[in-house]
Design an enzyme around this catalytic site. Structure first.
Site, mmCIF file in Angstrom:
data_model
loop_
_atom_site.group_PDB
_atom_site.id
_atom_site.type_symbol
_atom_site.label_atom_id
_atom_site.label_comp_id
_atom_site.label_asym_id
_atom_site.label_seq_id
_atom_site.Cartn_x
_atom_site.Cartn_y
_atom_site.Cartn_z
ATOM 1 N N GLN A 1 0.834 -1.203 0.000
ATOM 2 C CA GLN A 1 0.000 0.000 0.000
ATOM 3 C C GLN A 1 0.871 1.257 0.000
ATOM 4 O O GLN A 1 1.916 1.302 0.637
ATOM 5 C CB GLN A 1 -0.898 -0.014 1.235
ATOM 6 C CG GLN A 1 -2.083 0.906 1.155
ATOM 7 C CD GLN A 1 -3.190 0.475 2.101
ATOM 8 O OE1 GLN A 1 -3.275 -0.679 2.496
ATOM 9 N NE2 GLN A 1 -4.057 1.404 2.467
ATOM 10 N N ARG B 1 -9.373 -8.296 4.060
ATOM 11 C CA ARG B 1 -8.316 -7.667 4.859
ATOM 12 C C ARG B 1 -8.415 -6.143 4.779
ATOM 13 O O ARG B 1 -8.356 -5.439 5.782
ATOM 14 C CB ARG B 1 -6.952 -8.139 4.351
ATOM 15 C CG ARG B 1 -5.734 -7.594 5.112
ATOM 16 C CD ARG B 1 -4.463 -8.130 4.442
ATOM 17 N NE ARG B 1 -3.239 -7.777 5.150
ATOM 18 C CZ ARG B 1 -2.544 -6.664 4.983
ATOM 19 N NH1 ARG B 1 -2.991 -5.741 4.116
ATOM 20 N NH2 ARG B 1 -1.432 -6.442 5.648
ATOM 21 N N GLN C 1 0.674 -10.188 11.228
ATOM 22 C CA GLN C 1 1.376 -9.182 10.419
ATOM 23 C C GLN C 1 0.663 -7.829 10.463
ATOM 24 O O GLN C 1 1.296 -6.776 10.463
ATOM 25 C CB GLN C 1 1.464 -9.699 8.971
ATOM 26 C CG GLN C 1 2.152 -8.780 7.991
ATOM 27 C CD GLN C 1 1.266 -8.468 6.804
ATOM 28 O OE1 GLN C 1 0.189 -7.909 6.947
ATOM 29 N NE2 GLN C 1 1.736 -8.830 5.625
ATOM 30 N N SER D 1 3.522 -5.940 3.313
ATOM 31 C CA SER D 1 2.183 -5.763 3.869
ATOM 32 C C SER D 1 1.151 -6.506 3.022
ATOM 33 O O SER D 1 1.215 -7.729 2.927
ATOM 34 C CB SER D 1 1.859 -4.276 3.999
ATOM 35 O OG SER D 1 0.696 -4.075 4.771
ATOM 36 N N LEU D 2 0.213 -5.825 2.369
ATOM 37 C CA LEU D 2 -0.777 -6.527 1.562
ATOM 38 C C LEU D 2 -0.116 -7.335 0.451
ATOM 39 O O LEU D 2 -0.669 -8.342 -0.021
ATOM 40 C CB LEU D 2 -1.803 -5.557 0.977
ATOM 41 C CG LEU D 2 -1.407 -4.720 -0.256
ATOM 42 C CD1 LEU D 2 -1.728 -5.426 -1.560
ATOM 43 C CD2 LEU D 2 -2.113 -3.381 -0.231
ATOM 44 N N HIS E 1 0.116 -1.871 10.921
ATOM 45 C CA HIS E 1 1.223 -2.623 11.537
ATOM 46 C C HIS E 1 1.556 -2.137 12.945
ATOM 47 O O HIS E 1 2.698 -2.218 13.379
ATOM 48 C CB HIS E 1 2.450 -2.622 10.622
ATOM 49 C CG HIS E 1 2.150 -3.207 9.287
ATOM 50 N ND1 HIS E 1 1.901 -4.553 9.124
ATOM 51 C CD2 HIS E 1 1.992 -2.632 8.067
ATOM 52 C CE1 HIS E 1 1.612 -4.790 7.842
ATOM 53 N NE2 HIS E 1 1.655 -3.645 7.192
#
Length: 305
Positions: free
Chosen positions: A11, A116, A243, A90-91, A196
């Site tokens: 992202q 998510r 995560q 991340s994603l 996060h």
């Protein structure tokens, strides 16, 4: 040349029009977009024609970036370049796992990243946060400044000299001022939440419940996890869910991959953020990227000749 790693963008790398040239030039990329569109109608329009503001909304960002990430990786594979391992920021980790066959199919990977994104946006609306990249300070100093605030956290350990922080919005300006006083540079990020960090706890718990129902299989190639900076082992559901509320250990991930013999790093998906992190973290490695048809052609020529 050593092993080849695909690095899946996260992202913040999104931009209007992303993925269009891959869709038009690669059958494998088109198949990814068509699958995503069947799961989440409107994704193609958002990627190709959406505004910057529309793409910044977390519930849109995540499935859109996922689509371009996976499309670029499939296009590389179609062209004859095969990954020996992968990591996703991340994603991007969901895209990396989807690419490596950890879910039943691409459609399930899309469903998971969509959920998510929805959960993270919902959590941020209930517990608003923001993110700031801190440059030119050692990690220990940034961690110390965060500790001066009740809800500021070091979250993305990107590369030497860059640590992203997350916190509640009312802390951001004062935190940036403290960074400047210490001789660093603070840069507010265009993301929709305090990702996060503990601010995302509810999203993490909720996503774990989703993953427990769908399951996560062993990936076909090593996929290095943000949470541990190591390849996925037996604890797949827990690692992927945790995560969301824990730091991305990206610098350590790259260092571990290099130690494991990876020498060519190909960023797949929008932007060039991860390529920059590799350049600032590792030496004597090859760095390539694929977000467009032109970059795909250049990368294929470089790797395959």
């Amino acid at each position: 040349m050593g092993k080849i790693a695909f690095l899946f963008a996260g992202q913040g790398a999104q931009y209007p029009g992303m993925g269009k040239s891959l869709y038009d030039s690669s059958a494998a990329a088109k198949a990814v977009f068509d699958t995503v569109e069947s799961v989440r109608p409107g994704t193609i329009q958002q990627c190709f024609s959406g505004t910057k503001e529309e793409l910044m909304k977390t519930s849109n960002t995540q499935p859109c970036v996922f689509s371009v990430d996976l499309a670029a990786a499939r296009a590389l594979e179609e062209a004859g370049i095969h990954a020996d391992g992968a990591a996703g920021f991340s994603l991007g980790e969901v895209a990396a796992l989807t690419f490596a066959g950890a879910f039943a199919d691409d459609a399930l990977g899309c469903s998971l990243v969509t959920e998510r994104g929805r959960l993270m946006q919902k959590t941020n609306e209930e517990n608003p946060g923001s993110m700031v990249a801190v440059l030119k300070l050692p990690n220990e100093k940034v961690e110390a400044i965060c500790a001066e605030f009740s809800q500021m956290y070091p979250v993305n350990y990107n590369c030497p000299g860059q640590l992203v922080t997350a916190g509640v919005k009312e802390n951001i300006d004062a935190f940036c001022a403290k960074v400047a006083e210490a001789g660093g540079r603070a840069k507010k990020l265009a993301v929709g939440g305090g990702f996060h960090s503990p601010l995302m706890h509810q999203a993490s718990i909720s996503f774990e419940s989703v993953l427990q129902k769908t399951g996560v299989k062993a990936p076909s190639i090593p996929v290095y996890a943000n949470y541990t900076a190591k390849p996925y082992g037996n604890e797949k559901v827990n690692v992927l869910a945790r995560q969301i509320e824990n730091p991305v250990r990206w610098q350590q991930t790259l260092e571990n991959m290099a130690a494991d013999g990876f020498r060519t790093f190909i960023e797949v998906g929008p932007g060039k953020t991860l390529s920059g992190f590799v350049k600032r973290t590792l030496s004597k490695v090859q760095i390539l990227r694929v977000s467009t048809a032109e970059e795909l052609e250049q990368t294929v020529q470089t790797v395959l000749g």
